[in-house]
Design a protein around this motif. Structure first.
Motif, PDB file in Angstrom:
ATOM      1  N   CYS A  42       4.124   2.850  -7.343  1.00 13.27           N
ATOM      2  CA  CYS A  42       4.271   4.277  -7.634  1.00 13.27           C
ATOM      3  C   CYS A  42       3.010   4.843  -8.272  1.00 13.27           C
ATOM      4  O   CYS A  42       2.105   4.120  -8.655  1.00 13.27           O
ATOM      5  CB  CYS A  42       5.462   4.499  -8.560  1.00 13.27           C
ATOM      6  N   GLY A  43       2.964   6.178  -8.357  1.00 12.42           N
ATOM      7  CA  GLY A  43       1.904   6.846  -9.083  1.00 12.42           C
ATOM      8  C   GLY A  43       0.686   7.177  -8.272  1.00 12.42           C
ATOM      9  O   GLY A  43      -0.387   7.414  -8.836  1.00 12.42           O
ATOM     10  N   HIS A  44       0.804   7.216  -6.945  1.00 10.13           N
ATOM     11  CA  HIS A  44      -0.346   7.571  -6.129  1.00 10.13           C
ATOM     12  C   HIS A  44       0.039   8.611  -5.087  1.00 10.13           C
ATOM     13  O   HIS A  44       1.213   8.942  -4.919  1.00 10.13           O
ATOM     14  CB  HIS A  44      -0.942   6.336  -5.446  1.00 10.13           C
ATOM     15  N   VAL A  45      -0.968   9.158  -4.405  1.00 11.64           N
ATOM     16  CA  VAL A  45      -0.748  10.111  -3.324  1.00 11.64           C
ATOM     17  C   VAL A  45      -1.259   9.510  -2.021  1.00 11.64           C
ATOM     18  O   VAL A  45      -2.136   8.641  -2.031  1.00 11.64           O
ATOM     19  CB  VAL A  45      -1.441  11.466  -3.602  1.00 11.64           C
ATOM     20  N   ILE A  46      -0.692   9.982  -0.903  1.00  9.26           N
ATOM     21  CA  ILE A  46      -0.977   9.396   0.411  1.00  9.26           C
ATOM     22  C   ILE A  46      -1.494  10.459   1.369  1.00  9.26           C
ATOM     23  O   ILE A  46      -0.946  11.561   1.445  1.00  9.26           O
ATOM     24  CB  ILE A  46       0.300   8.779   1.028  1.00  9.26           C
ATOM     25  N   PHE A  47      -2.538  10.124   2.108  1.00  7.67           N
ATOM     26  CA  PHE A  47      -2.968  10.876   3.285  1.00  7.67           C
ATOM     27  C   PHE A  47      -2.928   9.916   4.462  1.00  7.67           C
ATOM     28  O   PHE A  47      -3.483   8.820   4.397  1.00  7.67           O
ATOM     29  CB  PHE A  47      -4.385  11.410   3.118  1.00  7.67           C
ATOM     30  N   GLN A  48      -2.244  10.307   5.550  1.00  7.61           N
ATOM     31  CA  GLN A  48      -2.221   9.491   6.766  1.00  7.61           C
ATOM     32  C   GLN A  48      -2.393  10.401   7.975  1.00  7.61           C
ATOM     33  O   GLN A  48      -1.782  11.472   8.036  1.00  7.61           O
ATOM     34  CB  GLN A  48      -0.928   8.684   6.864  1.00  7.61           C
ATOM     35  N   TYR A  49      -3.199   9.962   8.935  1.00 13.31           N
ATOM     36  CA  TYR A  49      -3.612  10.809  10.065  1.00 13.31           C
ATOM     37  C   TYR A  49      -3.516  10.003  11.357  1.00 13.31           C
ATOM     38  O   TYR A  49      -3.905   8.827  11.403  1.00 13.31           O
ATOM     39  CB  TYR A  49      -5.044  11.277   9.824  1.00 13.31           C
ATOM     40  N   THR A  50      -3.021  10.646  12.413  1.00 14.57           N
ATOM     41  CA  THR A  50      -2.823   9.980  13.693  1.00 14.57           C
ATOM     42  C   THR A  50      -4.041  10.121  14.598  1.00 14.57           C
ATOM     43  O   THR A  50      -4.461  11.239  14.912  1.00 14.57           O
ATOM     44  CB  THR A  50      -1.588  10.555  14.417  1.00 14.57           C
ATOM     45  N   LEU A  51      -4.570   8.977  15.027  1.00 14.15           N
ATOM     46  CA  LEU A  51      -5.664   8.957  16.000  1.00 14.15           C
ATOM     47  C   LEU A  51      -5.134   8.906  17.430  1.00 14.15           C
ATOM     48  O   LEU A  51      -5.717   9.495  18.346  1.00 14.15           O
ATOM     49  CB  LEU A  51      -6.568   7.757  15.747  1.00 14.15           C
ATOM     50  N   SER A  52      -4.032   8.184  17.631  1.00 11.72           N
ATOM     51  CA  SER A  52      -3.401   8.107  18.957  1.00 11.72           C
ATOM     52  C   SER A  52      -1.959   7.658  18.782  1.00 11.72           C
ATOM     53  O   SER A  52      -1.573   7.149  17.724  1.00 11.72           O
ATOM     54  CB  SER A  52      -4.157   7.138  19.878  1.00 11.72           C
ATOM     55  N   LEU A  73       0.589  14.692   3.922  1.00  8.51           N
ATOM     56  CA  LEU A  73       0.331  14.429   2.522  1.00  8.51           C
ATOM     57  C   LEU A  73       1.658  14.105   1.847  1.00  8.51           C
ATOM     58  O   LEU A  73       2.656  14.783   2.095  1.00  8.51           O
ATOM     59  CB  LEU A  73      -0.293  15.641   1.833  1.00  8.51           C
ATOM     60  N   ALA A  74       1.677  13.089   1.014  1.00  8.47           N
ATOM     61  CA  ALA A  74       2.898  12.723   0.297  1.00  8.47           C
ATOM     62  C   ALA A  74       2.529  12.168  -1.065  1.00  8.47           C
ATOM     63  O   ALA A  74       1.421  11.675  -1.275  1.00  8.47           O
ATOM     64  CB  ALA A  74       3.704  11.699   1.094  1.00  8.47           C
ATOM     65  N   LYS A  75       3.483  12.270  -1.990  1.00  6.33           N
ATOM     66  CA  LYS A  75       3.314  11.697  -3.317  1.00  6.33           C
ATOM     67  C   LYS A  75       4.342  10.593  -3.510  1.00  6.33           C
ATOM     68  O   LYS A  75       5.463  10.676  -2.991  1.00  6.33           O
ATOM     69  CB  LYS A  75       3.493  12.776  -4.390  1.00  6.33           C
ATOM     70  N   VAL A  76       3.957   9.555  -4.233  1.00  7.36           N
ATOM     71  CA  VAL A  76       4.863   8.446  -4.527  1.00  7.36           C
ATOM     72  C   VAL A  76       5.033   8.353  -6.041  1.00  7.36           C
ATOM     73  O   VAL A  76       4.043   8.191  -6.756  1.00  7.36           O
ATOM     74  CB  VAL A  76       4.307   7.113  -3.962  1.00  7.36           C
ATOM     75  N   PRO A  77       6.288   8.501  -6.536  1.00 14.39           N
ATOM     76  CA  PRO A  77       7.512   8.631  -5.747  1.00 14.39           C
ATOM     77  C   PRO A  77       7.806  10.086  -5.367  1.00 14.39           C
ATOM     78  O   PRO A  77       7.427  10.996  -6.080  1.00 14.39           O
ATOM     79  CB  PRO A  77       8.576   8.119  -6.712  1.00 14.39           C
ATOM     80  N   SER A  78       8.490  10.273  -4.243  1.00 14.90           N
ATOM     81  CA  SER A  78       9.048  11.561  -3.837  1.00 14.90           C
ATOM     82  C   SER A  78       9.977  11.306  -2.659  1.00 14.90           C
ATOM     83  O   SER A  78       9.972  10.215  -2.068  1.00 14.90           O
ATOM     84  CB  SER A  78       7.959  12.567  -3.447  1.00 14.90           C
ATOM     85  N   ASN A  79      10.762  12.311  -2.330  1.00 17.01           N
ATOM     86  CA  ASN A  79      11.761  12.160  -1.270  1.00 17.01           C
ATOM     87  C   ASN A  79      11.118  12.386   0.094  1.00 17.01           C
ATOM     88  O   ASN A  79      11.146  13.486   0.641  1.00 17.01           O
ATOM     89  CB  ASN A  79      12.918  13.138  -1.493  1.00 17.01           C
ATOM     90  N   HIS A  80      10.509  11.349   0.644  1.00 17.51           N
ATOM     91  CA  HIS A  80       9.909  11.423   1.973  1.00 17.51           C
ATOM     92  C   HIS A  80      10.025  10.050   2.637  1.00 17.51           C
ATOM     93  O   HIS A  80      10.349   9.052   1.984  1.00 17.51           O
ATOM     94  CB  HIS A  80       8.435  11.842   1.895  1.00 17.51           C
ATOM     95  N   LYS A  81       9.729  10.024   3.927  1.00 15.94           N
ATOM     96  CA  LYS A  81       9.745   8.762   4.674  1.00 15.94           C
ATOM     97  C   LYS A  81       8.814   8.909   5.862  1.00 15.94           C
ATOM     98  O   LYS A  81       8.756   9.980   6.485  1.00 15.94           O
ATOM     99  CB  LYS A  81      11.173   8.464   5.151  1.00 15.94           C
ATOM    100  N   TYR A  82       8.075   7.865   6.177  1.00 17.77           N
ATOM    101  CA  TYR A  82       7.296   7.869   7.411  1.00 17.77           C
ATOM    102  C   TYR A  82       7.532   6.550   8.138  1.00 17.77           C
ATOM    103  O   TYR A  82       7.662   5.499   7.517  1.00 17.77           O
ATOM    104  CB  TYR A  82       5.817   8.163   7.173  1.00 17.77           C
ATOM    105  N   PHE A  83       7.613   6.645   9.471  1.00 20.28           N
ATOM    106  CA  PHE A  83       8.071   5.480  10.233  1.00 20.28           C
ATOM    107  C   PHE A  83       7.625   5.568  11.689  1.00 20.28           C
ATOM    108  O   PHE A  83       7.212   6.633  12.173  1.00 20.28           O
ATOM    109  CB  PHE A  83       9.597   5.371  10.159  1.00 20.28           C
ATOM    110  N   TRP A  95      -5.681   6.044   6.939  1.00 18.54           N
ATOM    111  CA  TRP A  95      -4.958   6.454   5.745  1.00 18.54           C
ATOM    112  C   TRP A  95      -5.769   6.123   4.503  1.00 18.54           C
ATOM    113  O   TRP A  95      -6.661   5.257   4.526  1.00 18.54           O
ATOM    114  CB  TRP A  95      -3.600   5.764   5.645  1.00 18.54           C
ATOM    115  N   LEU A  96      -5.467   6.869   3.453  1.00 14.14           N
ATOM    116  CA  LEU A  96      -5.997   6.524   2.143  1.00 14.14           C
ATOM    117  C   LEU A  96      -5.002   6.950   1.080  1.00 14.14           C
ATOM    118  O   LEU A  96      -4.279   7.934   1.237  1.00 14.14           O
ATOM    119  CB  LEU A  96      -7.386   7.115   1.902  1.00 14.14           C
ATOM    120  N   ASN A  97      -4.980   6.178   0.005  1.00 15.34           N
ATOM    121  CA  ASN A  97      -4.138   6.463  -1.157  1.00 15.34           C
ATOM    122  C   ASN A  97      -5.043   6.647  -2.367  1.00 15.34           C
ATOM    123  O   ASN A  97      -6.000   5.878  -2.556  1.00 15.34           O
ATOM    124  CB  ASN A  97      -3.157   5.324  -1.426  1.00 15.34           C
ATOM    125  N   LEU A  98      -4.734   7.643  -3.190  1.00 12.39           N
ATOM    126  CA  LEU A  98      -5.537   7.943  -4.370  1.00 12.39           C
ATOM    127  C   LEU A  98      -4.664   7.943  -5.615  1.00 12.39           C
ATOM    128  O   LEU A  98      -3.458   8.200  -5.545  1.00 12.39           O
ATOM    129  CB  LEU A  98      -6.203   9.312  -4.229  1.00 12.39           C
TER     130      LEU A  98
END
Length: 289
Positions: A42-52, A73-83, A95-98
């Motif tokens: 927990c305690g980080h933010v997420i950026f994820q981007y689709t190349l293909s 863009l998402a924050k951890v923790p928060s109510n989201h899901k990626y799959f 992707w990168l997490n900060l």
């Protein structure tokens, strides 16, 4: 030459913006699924981007396909899901997490301006700055937290800049979109229209549409719709012989009791009382703009 890889960084320094992890990978298993409420890190933010290929991002009770050129863009923790759901083509992502208060502040600002789902061309400065950052780690073997923090700030500036440019484009279009929504509500106020229907008419995500409307009008879309229904009802009470129940129905109120309740909130009296008090209220119409 860059190859698919991923890197993590761990330190206890909370005084600066830090790179938590960065990577480039191809996903082809349906077991790939992350929930923002269940993760141990927990305690980080997420950026994820689709190349293909394509994956999915779930946020605020809506599932967004994530094809090429889209990111989230998402924050951890928060109510989201990626799959990922198994398909013919794998999901290739960067992707990168900060970590750090500044990252959270910027995430909140961009999400408020643009929403959690971003659209950027693969040649966008945001993506080009990402490759520079990944190259710094993968090829130049930079691990110093201060040097990485400086490079992360450069990437964040490109995020802010490109979001600002898109926000200007949105602002230029927002006035016409708001007018389109208003026109739709005025023309269909007698029908049981919903927020989803209004947003779909404007070809916008419901949650983004609500934020856009509120920023523009300092009111919600449903409040605007209710005002228009009340204006119509007040006019009908004074200019027609329709019964109160009939007026409530033709003005879009779901039941006579609900019509009476809302009318009393606006006028501090019942529809029948307003119809009778022509001396105190000599108006054929009242507007709530």
């Amino acid at each position: 030459m860059l190859k698919q890889s991923s890197y993590g960084f761990r330190n206890d320094d909370t005084s600066i913006l830090t790179l938590d992890s960065i990577g480039w990978q191809t996903i082809n298993s349906s077991s790939y699924s992350f929930s923002g409420e269940d993760r141990p890190d927990c305690g980080h933010v997420i950026f994820q981007y689709t190349l293909s290929g394509q994956g999915y991002f779930e946020y605020e009770q809506q599932i967004y396909p994530m094809p090429r050129g889209t990111g989230f863009l998402a924050k951890v923790p928060s109510n989201h899901k990626y799959f990922y759901q198994t398909s013919k083509e794998p999901w290739e992502v960067i992707w990168l997490n900060l970590r750090g208060d500044e990252a959270i502040r910027i995430w909140d600002m961009i999400i408020d301006q643009e929403g959690s789902v971003l659209r950027r061309d693969i040649q966008s400065p945001l993506i080009q700055e990402f490759w520079k950052l990944l190259n710094l780690v993968a090829e130049e073997k930079v691990t110093d937290k201060y040097q990485l923090s400086l490079s992360v700030y450069e990437w964040l500036l490109s995020l802010i800049q490109t979001s600002g440019e898109i926000t200007k484009e949105i602002s230029a279009n927002s006035s016409s979109l708001i007018q389109k929504a208003k026109r739709f509500m005025r023309e269909h106020c007698a029908e049981p229209i919903t927020l989803d229907m209004i947003a779909a008419h404007c070809e916008l995500n419901k949650y983004y549409f609500c934020r856009l409307f509120q920023r523009s009008e300092q009111s919600t879309p449903l409040k605007y719709l209710r005002d228009r229904r009340m204006e119509a009802a007040i006019s009908f009470l004074r200019t027609t012989e329709l019964s109160v129940n009939e007026i409530g129905k033709v003005c879009g109120f779901e039941s006579p009791s609900y019509f009476g309740k809302i009318f009393r909130q606006y006028m501090n009296m019942t529809p029948k009382e307003y119809r009778m008090k022509k001396l105190e209220f000599p108006y054929d119409a009242i507007y709530y703009e």
